[in-house]
Design an enzyme around this catalytic site. Structure first.
Site, PDB file in Angstrom:
ATOM      1  N   ASN A 150     -10.202  -3.026  -6.468  1.00 24.44           N
ATOM      2  CA  ASN A 150      -9.368  -2.120  -7.279  1.00 24.44           C
ATOM      3  C   ASN A 150      -9.951  -1.909  -8.684  1.00 24.44           C
ATOM      4  O   ASN A 150      -9.677  -0.911  -9.343  1.00 24.44           O
ATOM      5  CB  ASN A 150      -7.928  -2.653  -7.420  1.00 24.44           C
ATOM      6  CG  ASN A 150      -7.109  -2.559  -6.153  1.00 24.44           C
ATOM      7  OD1 ASN A 150      -6.150  -3.302  -5.968  1.00 24.44           O
ATOM      8  ND2 ASN A 150      -7.473  -1.647  -5.259  1.00 24.44           N
ATOM      9  N   ASP A 162       0.837  -1.197   0.000  1.00 27.17           N
ATOM     10  CA  ASP A 162       0.000   0.000   0.000  1.00 27.17           C
ATOM     11  C   ASP A 162       0.876   1.253   0.000  1.00 27.17           C
ATOM     12  O   ASP A 162       1.990   1.234   0.530  1.00 27.17           O
ATOM     13  CB  ASP A 162      -0.906  -0.021   1.247  1.00 27.17           C
ATOM     14  CG  ASP A 162      -2.093   0.922   1.110  1.00 27.17           C
ATOM     15  OD1 ASP A 162      -2.302   1.472   0.005  1.00 27.17           O
ATOM     16  OD2 ASP A 162      -2.800   1.119   2.109  1.00 27.17           O
TER      17      ASP A 162
HETATM   18  C1  FPP Z   1      -1.970   0.082  -3.337  1.00 29.44           C
HETATM   19  O1  FPP Z   1      -1.485   1.401  -3.352  1.00 29.44           O
HETATM   20  C2  FPP Z   1      -1.389  -0.676  -4.444  1.00 29.44           C
HETATM   21  C3  FPP Z   1      -2.120  -1.168  -5.488  1.00 29.44           C
HETATM   22  C4  FPP Z   1      -3.580  -1.003  -5.597  1.00 29.44           C
HETATM   23  C5  FPP Z   1      -1.464  -1.880  -6.620  1.00 29.44           C
HETATM   24  C6  FPP Z   1      -0.243  -2.667  -6.267  1.00 29.44           C
HETATM   25  C7  FPP Z   1       0.314  -3.223  -7.501  1.00 29.44           C
HETATM   26  C8  FPP Z   1       1.631  -3.335  -7.773  1.00 29.44           C
HETATM   27  C9  FPP Z   1       2.704  -2.929  -6.837  1.00 29.44           C
HETATM   28  C10 FPP Z   1       2.103  -3.857  -9.074  1.00 29.44           C
HETATM   29  C11 FPP Z   1       1.379  -5.023  -9.656  1.00 29.44           C
HETATM   30  C12 FPP Z   1       2.098  -5.489 -10.839  1.00 29.44           C
HETATM   31  C13 FPP Z   1       2.520  -6.744 -11.073  1.00 29.44           C
HETATM   32  C14 FPP Z   1       3.353  -6.979 -12.254  1.00 29.44           C
HETATM   33  C15 FPP Z   1       2.175  -7.889 -10.226  1.00 29.44           C
HETATM   34  P1  FPP Z   1      -2.535   2.588  -3.486  1.00 29.44           P
HETATM   35  O2  FPP Z   1      -2.677   2.922  -4.935  1.00 29.44           O
HETATM   36  O3  FPP Z   1      -3.812   2.246  -2.819  1.00 29.44           O
HETATM   37  O4  FPP Z   1      -1.788   3.730  -2.727  1.00 29.44           O
HETATM   38  P2  FPP Z   1      -2.435   4.923  -1.897  1.00 29.44           P
HETATM   39  O5  FPP Z   1      -3.172   4.297  -0.738  1.00 29.44           O
HETATM   40  O6  FPP Z   1      -1.258   5.723  -1.472  1.00 29.44           O
HETATM   41  O7  FPP Z   1      -3.362   5.665  -2.829  1.00 29.44           O
END
Ligand code: FPP
Length: 233
Positions: free
Chosen positions: A68, A20
């Site tokens: 998501n 996250d």
């Molecule tokens: C949460 O951060 C993260 C995600 C929703 C996506 C995580 C995905 C990856 C790290 C890459 C996946 C790719 C592969 C190739 C497996 P957020 O966007 O919710 O962060 P925030 O809370 O700061 O908004």
């Protein structure tokens, strides 16, 4: 649980990461959110290599949740592109070192080319003995539990905990010993709700793209200091 004599750490058998903070990492740098996800892929690759080196046998990641999908279309598209462009490339080196990769989630959501890449990763890594990397893609624990219940109903036999668990995506994996969430949020967010019954939760304020070896070692130190009683005294 075994002890790593080098650092006197207890090494969990299964560690799971709720990655996250990608969006906040990017926003802090005045970058689009997708830049945070891109950086997050690099972190994921390094964390897998570090966990394997430390002797952790099962490593799970929450990469794309059922919820998501409801993010703005441009962010979902960017995540799909990231998965499409990176899933094989990111894992190839690790597969060559003996890492087996499995996925949990409803993969039918993904486009055919992405599903082909996932199949390729599964097939090429199938004989890996060093560690198992489990990546949640279009994964939601409630969805997983409802699917398992329906399969049990279809089978028409009475279930117990062990037979029920065989219907979960994680049927071949042990329950996580420790679940790590980055960015300071204190929730499971629909991640491994059934499997987390006795997992140790460790939350770090570090944003996922900034997460490195020192953070991992500090988590393992905290885990080593926890007394796990599994409901007993
Ligand atoms: C949460 O951060 C993260 C995600 C929703 C996506 C995580 C995905 C990856 C790290 C890459 C996946 C790719 C592969 C190739 C497996 P957020 O966007 O919710 O962060 P925030 O809370 O700061 O908004």
């Amino acid at each position: 649980m075994k002890s790593d004599t080098k650092n006197n750490l207890k090494i969990p058998n299964h560690i799971a990461f709720i990655m996250d903070g990608n969006g906040r990492w990017a926003t802090k740098r005045l970058l689009p959110r997708k830049a945070g996800h891109k950086e997050g892929v690099k972190t994921m690759k390094k964390v897998i290599a570090d966990c394997v080196e430390l002797g952790i046998k099962y490593i799970s990641f929450y990469a794309f949740s059922t919820e998501n999908k409801n993010r703005p279309k441009d962010e979902v598209d960017a995540l799909m592109k990231l998965i499409r462009d990176n899933i094989y490339v990111m894992l190839k080196e690790l597969i060559d070192k003996g890492v087996r990769v499995v996925f949990m989630g409803d993969l039918s959501y993904f486009s055919e080319d992405i599903r082909e890449s996932l199949e390729r990763v599964i097939a090429e890594s199938a004989d890996g003995k060093k560690a198992v990397v489990n990546i949640g893609l279009n994964y939601g624990s409630r969805d997983e539990i409802v699917k398992a219940v329906n399969e049990c109903i279809e089978e028409g036999v009475s279930v117990d905990e062990a037979s029920f668990a065989r219907h979960l995506y994680t049927a071949q994996l042990p329950d996580p010993d420790v679940i790590v969430r980055t960015s300071g949020e204190m929730r499971l967010s629909n991640f491994m709700l059934y499997q987390a019954a006795y997992s140790e939760m460790i939350v770090t304020k570090t944003l996922w793209p900034d997460f490195g070896r020192k953070d991992l070692e500090s988590i393992l130190r905290e885990y080593s200091d926890r007394e796990r009683r599994f409901g007993k005294i």
